[in-house]
Design a protein around this motif. Structure first.
Motif, PDB file in Angstrom:
ATOM      1  N   GLY A 162      61.961   6.190  66.736  1.00 39.22           N
ATOM      2  CA  GLY A 162      62.757   7.496  66.671  1.00 39.22           C
ATOM      3  C   GLY A 162      62.916   8.345  68.193  1.00 39.22           C
ATOM      4  O   GLY A 162      63.360   9.486  68.033  1.00 39.22           O
ATOM      5  N   ALA A 163      62.439   7.744  69.286  1.00 41.00           N
ATOM      6  CA  ALA A 163      62.355   8.448  70.273  1.00 41.00           C
ATOM      7  C   ALA A 163      63.742   8.335  71.144  1.00 41.00           C
ATOM      8  O   ALA A 163      63.986   9.275  72.200  1.00 41.00           O
ATOM      9  CB  ALA A 163      61.326   7.734  71.423  1.00 41.00           C
ATOM     10  N   GLY A 164      64.503   7.431  70.822  1.00 43.26           N
ATOM     11  CA  GLY A 164      66.053   7.460  71.376  1.00 43.26           C
ATOM     12  C   GLY A 164      66.203   6.396  72.320  1.00 43.26           C
ATOM     13  O   GLY A 164      67.292   6.374  73.146  1.00 43.26           O
ATOM     14  N   LYS A 165      65.310   5.423  72.528  1.00 54.88           N
ATOM     15  CA  LYS A 165      65.517   4.184  73.356  1.00 54.88           C
ATOM     16  C   LYS A 165      66.708   3.545  73.373  1.00 54.88           C
ATOM     17  O   LYS A 165      67.456   3.074  74.376  1.00 54.88           O
ATOM     18  CB  LYS A 165      64.157   3.209  73.571  1.00 54.88           C
ATOM     19  CG  LYS A 165      63.830   3.139  71.937  1.00 54.88           C
ATOM     20  CD  LYS A 165      62.582   2.204  71.967  1.00 54.88           C
ATOM     21  CE  LYS A 165      61.831   1.835  70.582  1.00 54.88           C
ATOM     22  NZ  LYS A 165      61.563   2.946  69.723  1.00 54.88           N
ATOM     23  N   LEU A 209      59.971  12.697  63.805  1.00 56.25           N
ATOM     24  CA  LEU A 209      60.240  12.675  62.204  1.00 56.25           C
ATOM     25  C   LEU A 209      61.683  13.026  62.062  1.00 56.25           C
ATOM     26  O   LEU A 209      62.344  12.672  60.933  1.00 56.25           O
ATOM     27  CB  LEU A 209      59.200  13.431  61.504  1.00 56.25           C
ATOM     28  CG  LEU A 209      57.830  12.951  61.591  1.00 56.25           C
ATOM     29  CD1 LEU A 209      56.773  14.098  61.170  1.00 56.25           C
ATOM     30  CD2 LEU A 209      57.914  11.602  60.604  1.00 56.25           C
ATOM     31  N   GLU A 210      62.014  14.131  62.803  1.00 52.59           N
ATOM     32  CA  GLU A 210      63.447  14.827  62.371  1.00 52.59           C
ATOM     33  C   GLU A 210      64.387  13.576  62.873  1.00 52.59           C
ATOM     34  O   GLU A 210      65.573  13.431  62.211  1.00 52.59           O
ATOM     35  CB  GLU A 210      63.584  15.903  63.422  1.00 52.59           C
ATOM     36  CG  GLU A 210      64.973  16.547  63.380  1.00 52.59           C
ATOM     37  CD  GLU A 210      65.134  17.734  64.479  1.00 52.59           C
ATOM     38  OE1 GLU A 210      66.175  17.964  64.893  1.00 52.59           O
ATOM     39  OE2 GLU A 210      64.130  18.113  64.669  1.00 52.59           O
ATOM     40  N   ASN A 211      64.224  12.941  63.887  1.00 53.82           N
ATOM     41  CA  ASN A 211      65.221  11.844  64.353  1.00 53.82           C
ATOM     42  C   ASN A 211      65.131  10.741  63.208  1.00 53.82           C
ATOM     43  O   ASN A 211      66.208  10.048  62.844  1.00 53.82           O
ATOM     44  CB  ASN A 211      64.998  11.560  65.700  1.00 53.82           C
ATOM     45  CG  ASN A 211      65.057  12.240  66.974  1.00 53.82           C
ATOM     46  OD1 ASN A 211      65.755  13.168  66.870  1.00 53.82           O
ATOM     47  ND2 ASN A 211      64.542  12.076  67.908  1.00 53.82           N
ATOM     48  N   ILE A 212      63.949  10.254  62.865  1.00 55.40           N
ATOM     49  CA  ILE A 212      64.103   9.191  61.917  1.00 55.40           C
ATOM     50  C   ILE A 212      64.623   9.693  60.526  1.00 55.40           C
ATOM     51  O   ILE A 212      65.545   8.742  59.913  1.00 55.40           O
ATOM     52  CB  ILE A 212      62.380   8.936  61.462  1.00 55.40           C
ATOM     53  CG1 ILE A 212      61.706   8.277  62.741  1.00 55.40           C
ATOM     54  CG2 ILE A 212      62.192   8.025  60.195  1.00 55.40           C
ATOM     55  CD1 ILE A 212      60.458   8.076  62.897  1.00 55.40           C
ATOM     56  N   GLY A 229      68.679   7.864  58.995  1.00 58.06           N
ATOM     57  CA  GLY A 229      68.605   7.513  57.484  1.00 58.06           C
ATOM     58  C   GLY A 229      68.209   6.099  57.203  1.00 58.06           C
ATOM     59  O   GLY A 229      68.973   5.557  56.248  1.00 58.06           O
ATOM     60  N   ARG A 230      67.474   5.306  57.872  1.00 53.29           N
ATOM     61  CA  ARG A 230      66.988   3.945  57.206  1.00 53.29           C
ATOM     62  C   ARG A 230      65.969   4.350  56.234  1.00 53.29           C
ATOM     63  O   ARG A 230      65.012   4.816  56.469  1.00 53.29           O
ATOM     64  CB  ARG A 230      66.417   3.400  58.388  1.00 53.29           C
ATOM     65  CG  ARG A 230      67.449   2.915  59.834  1.00 53.29           C
ATOM     66  CD  ARG A 230      66.630   2.458  60.847  1.00 53.29           C
ATOM     67  NE  ARG A 230      67.463   2.484  61.861  1.00 53.29           N
ATOM     68  CZ  ARG A 230      67.070   2.140  63.123  1.00 53.29           C
ATOM     69  NH1 ARG A 230      65.740   2.157  63.475  1.00 53.29           N
ATOM     70  NH2 ARG A 230      68.004   1.819  64.212  1.00 53.29           N
ATOM     71  N   ASN A 231      66.548   3.819  55.083  1.00 55.65           N
ATOM     72  CA  ASN A 231      65.610   3.919  53.798  1.00 55.65           C
ATOM     73  C   ASN A 231      64.130   3.516  53.924  1.00 55.65           C
ATOM     74  O   ASN A 231      63.003   4.320  53.574  1.00 55.65           O
ATOM     75  CB  ASN A 231      66.170   3.281  52.548  1.00 55.65           C
ATOM     76  CG  ASN A 231      67.612   3.675  52.300  1.00 55.65           C
ATOM     77  OD1 ASN A 231      67.805   5.098  52.254  1.00 55.65           O
ATOM     78  ND2 ASN A 231      68.470   3.046  51.743  1.00 55.65           N
ATOM     79  N   TYR A 232      63.791   2.319  54.657  1.00 58.63           N
ATOM     80  CA  TYR A 232      62.778   1.966  54.776  1.00 58.63           C
ATOM     81  C   TYR A 232      61.749   2.831  55.969  1.00 58.63           C
ATOM     82  O   TYR A 232      60.507   2.500  55.764  1.00 58.63           O
ATOM     83  CB  TYR A 232      62.323   0.524  55.196  1.00 58.63           C
ATOM     84  CG  TYR A 232      63.296   0.094  56.213  1.00 58.63           C
ATOM     85  CD1 TYR A 232      62.479   0.299  57.501  1.00 58.63           C
ATOM     86  CD2 TYR A 232      64.438  -0.251  56.382  1.00 58.63           C
ATOM     87  CE1 TYR A 232      63.404  -0.131  58.833  1.00 58.63           C
ATOM     88  CE2 TYR A 232      65.080  -0.800  57.556  1.00 58.63           C
ATOM     89  CZ  TYR A 232      64.663  -0.572  58.504  1.00 58.63           C
ATOM     90  OH  TYR A 232      65.196  -0.801  60.037  1.00 58.63           O
ATOM     91  N   GLU A 233      62.502   3.501  56.358  1.00 54.81           N
ATOM     92  CA  GLU A 233      61.541   4.450  57.420  1.00 54.81           C
ATOM     93  C   GLU A 233      61.176   5.749  57.127  1.00 54.81           C
ATOM     94  O   GLU A 233      60.492   6.599  57.523  1.00 54.81           O
ATOM     95  CB  GLU A 233      62.428   4.578  58.836  1.00 54.81           C
ATOM     96  CG  GLU A 233      62.562   3.389  59.672  1.00 54.81           C
ATOM     97  CD  GLU A 233      63.337   3.635  60.819  1.00 54.81           C
ATOM     98  OE1 GLU A 233      63.137   2.596  61.832  1.00 54.81           O
ATOM     99  OE2 GLU A 233      63.961   4.598  61.009  1.00 54.81           O
ATOM    100  N   TYR A 243      50.839   7.897  61.447  1.00 56.59           N
ATOM    101  CA  TYR A 243      51.107   6.538  61.889  1.00 56.59           C
ATOM    102  C   TYR A 243      51.669   6.794  63.333  1.00 56.59           C
ATOM    103  O   TYR A 243      51.631   6.006  64.345  1.00 56.59           O
ATOM    104  CB  TYR A 243      52.123   5.831  60.796  1.00 56.59           C
ATOM    105  CG  TYR A 243      52.648   4.527  61.345  1.00 56.59           C
ATOM    106  CD1 TYR A 243      51.842   3.654  61.440  1.00 56.59           C
ATOM    107  CD2 TYR A 243      54.035   4.357  61.709  1.00 56.59           C
ATOM    108  CE1 TYR A 243      52.183   2.253  61.688  1.00 56.59           C
ATOM    109  CE2 TYR A 243      54.341   3.135  61.801  1.00 56.59           C
ATOM    110  CZ  TYR A 243      53.520   1.878  62.174  1.00 56.59           C
ATOM    111  OH  TYR A 243      53.945   0.742  62.407  1.00 56.59           O
ATOM    112  N   LEU A 244      52.589   7.464  63.454  1.00 63.69           N
ATOM    113  CA  LEU A 244      53.391   7.856  64.692  1.00 63.69           C
ATOM    114  C   LEU A 244      52.384   8.445  65.802  1.00 63.69           C
ATOM    115  O   LEU A 244      52.625   7.952  67.052  1.00 63.69           O
ATOM    116  CB  LEU A 244      54.535   9.159  64.556  1.00 63.69           C
ATOM    117  CG  LEU A 244      55.996   8.619  63.760  1.00 63.69           C
ATOM    118  CD1 LEU A 244      56.757   9.790  63.604  1.00 63.69           C
ATOM    119  CD2 LEU A 244      56.422   7.397  63.968  1.00 63.69           C
ATOM    120  N   LYS A 245      51.440   9.084  65.421  1.00 64.49           N
ATOM    121  CA  LYS A 245      50.377   9.513  66.397  1.00 64.49           C
ATOM    122  C   LYS A 245      49.582   8.282  66.921  1.00 64.49           C
ATOM    123  O   LYS A 245      49.221   8.224  68.250  1.00 64.49           O
ATOM    124  CB  LYS A 245      49.605  10.653  66.023  1.00 64.49           C
ATOM    125  CG  LYS A 245      50.412  12.015  65.659  1.00 64.49           C
ATOM    126  CD  LYS A 245      49.424  13.107  65.031  1.00 64.49           C
ATOM    127  CE  LYS A 245      50.269  14.410  64.975  1.00 64.49           C
ATOM    128  NZ  LYS A 245      49.391  15.331  64.397  1.00 64.49           N
TER     129      LYS A 245
END
Length: 374
Positions: A187-190, A309-312, A316-320, A327-329
């Motif tokens: 979700g960082a925007g890469k 988390l906001e970007n994820i 809107g990917r259901n599995y994310e 986990y992100l940390k």
């Protein structure tokens, strides 16, 4: 791919530190307008049309995505930002910087705000001499003569002298780098940034094929069961994709940007796998890693966890949607350890937590300029 225009600009200055004025103008045009393709020698000339200090004059060739009206607006802003103060008079004045559009593609433009070709360029040796140096074979759109011939026909008898000092041309991204890898947490925007750079600079784009991985949705439901097959399948796919794309790509003549670097396989595996699985995985990774071409520049996009988390959630990917901040940390920490351990990696870390480079052009340009300047 966006349309690239070629424009030739005349720059002049007769106040203050003239070399510094010209270099500052070049650097700002590079940041705000487009890539500087050529810079002429510096020519010392007397003031033209009024009594004043001698000028330093140059011409530059610029490749820009801006149309002509946007270009003139940008150049006026640049003059103002560099201290140019225009007075309401038709008389010529001393100035710390003057930027004129001489040619724009091969167009003839007649509007209230802009006339191209510049209506007085053929009368001015201080324009034609540096322009002929970098564009002697280009035809004047109205005269239908080369700039070199226009100079020969110029009746201006002003003295003009080239000086030895030279200005520095900022290198465009496509000249500095052949292969840029853009990385970051989930979700960082890469991917968004890689796509934007690819479109802007007409580069080959390599995107991770995560959507095709059948283990990814299963992993987010049962991490312990599906972690190892997920990481192994990702490693195999990343290796195959990069090997195939880089093998078919001439890294000496072209420009490639990817939204991942294969080392992310080890970072994620360290977070998701058990100790025994990770040791086995690392052996496989080490063999593969030796065979992969390393990027000329590794760009790491840092986003704080709340923004991730906001970007994820937004994409809107259901599995994310059940990904937790813990986990992100852990992944963030894995990237940090990788970055600090790589001594020979040409690295750029960009904190994008407060940037919206997808919707805000200024934020995007900030990142591009950081890439240019490293």
């Amino acid at each position: 791919m966006k349309i690239q225009h070629t424009t030739y600009l005349s720059l002049g200055t007769n106040q203050g530190n003239k070399l510094e004025n010209l270099q500052n103008a070049i650097n700002t045009i590079d940041r705000e307008v487009g890539d500087i393709q050529k810079i002429s020698s510096i020519y010392k000339t007397p003031a033209w049309g009024f009594n004043g200090n001698d000028f330093y004059n140059i011409c530059i060739q610029v490749s820009t995505k801006q149309n002509s009206l946007k270009l003139i607006t940008s150049l006026l802003k640049i003059e103002k930002s560099l201290g140019r103060q225009r007075k309401k008079t038709k008389e010529y004045q001393n100035r710390n910087i003057d930027i004129d559009i001489l040619l724009f593609n091969d167009e003839i433009i007649l509007s209230e705000s802009l006339i191209v070709p510049h209506p007085k360029m053929l009368e001015r040796k201080f324009v034609l001499v540096p322009l002929a140096e970098i564009a002697g074979q280009i035809n004047h759109p109205i005269q239908k003569e080369s700039i070199k011939n226009c100079l020969l026909n110029c009746t201006d008898a002003s003295e003009i002298t080239a000086i030895e000092k030279q200005l520095k041309r900022p290198l465009p991204i496509i000249e500095k780098y052949n292969y840029i890898a853009i990385e970051g947490n989930i979700g960082a925007g890469k991917t968004s940034l890689a796509k934007m750079i690819s479109e802007d600079f007409n580069s080959k784009l390599v995107l991770e094929r995560f959507a095709d991985n059948p283990f990814l949705p299963k992993f987010y439901k049962d991490k312990e069961r599906y972690a190892f097959p997920l990481e192994m399948s990702f490693l195999a796919d990343r290796y195959q994709q990069l090997s195939d794309d880089l093998a078919q790509f001439d890294l000496f003549k072209n420009f490639l940007v990817s939204d991942y670097y294969i080392f992310k396989s080890l970072i994620f595996a360290q977070v998701t796998l058990s100790e025994d699985e990770y040791l086995l995985y690392r052996k496989m990774f080490t063999l593969i890693y030796k065979e992969i071409t390393k990027p000329d520049l590794y760009v790491y996009l840092y986003q704080n966890t709340d923004r991730l988390l906001e970007n994820i959630k937004k994409r809107g990917r259901n599995y994310e949607q059940n990904i937790e901040s813990a986990y992100l940390k852990k992944i963030q920490e894995g990237y940090k350890n990788f970055i600090t351990s790589q001594k020979d990696l040409n690295l750029l870390i960009v904190d994008v937590s407060e940037l919206d480079f997808v919707n805000n052009k200024k934020d995007y340009n900030k990142i591009v300029n950081k890439i240019k300047c490293i």
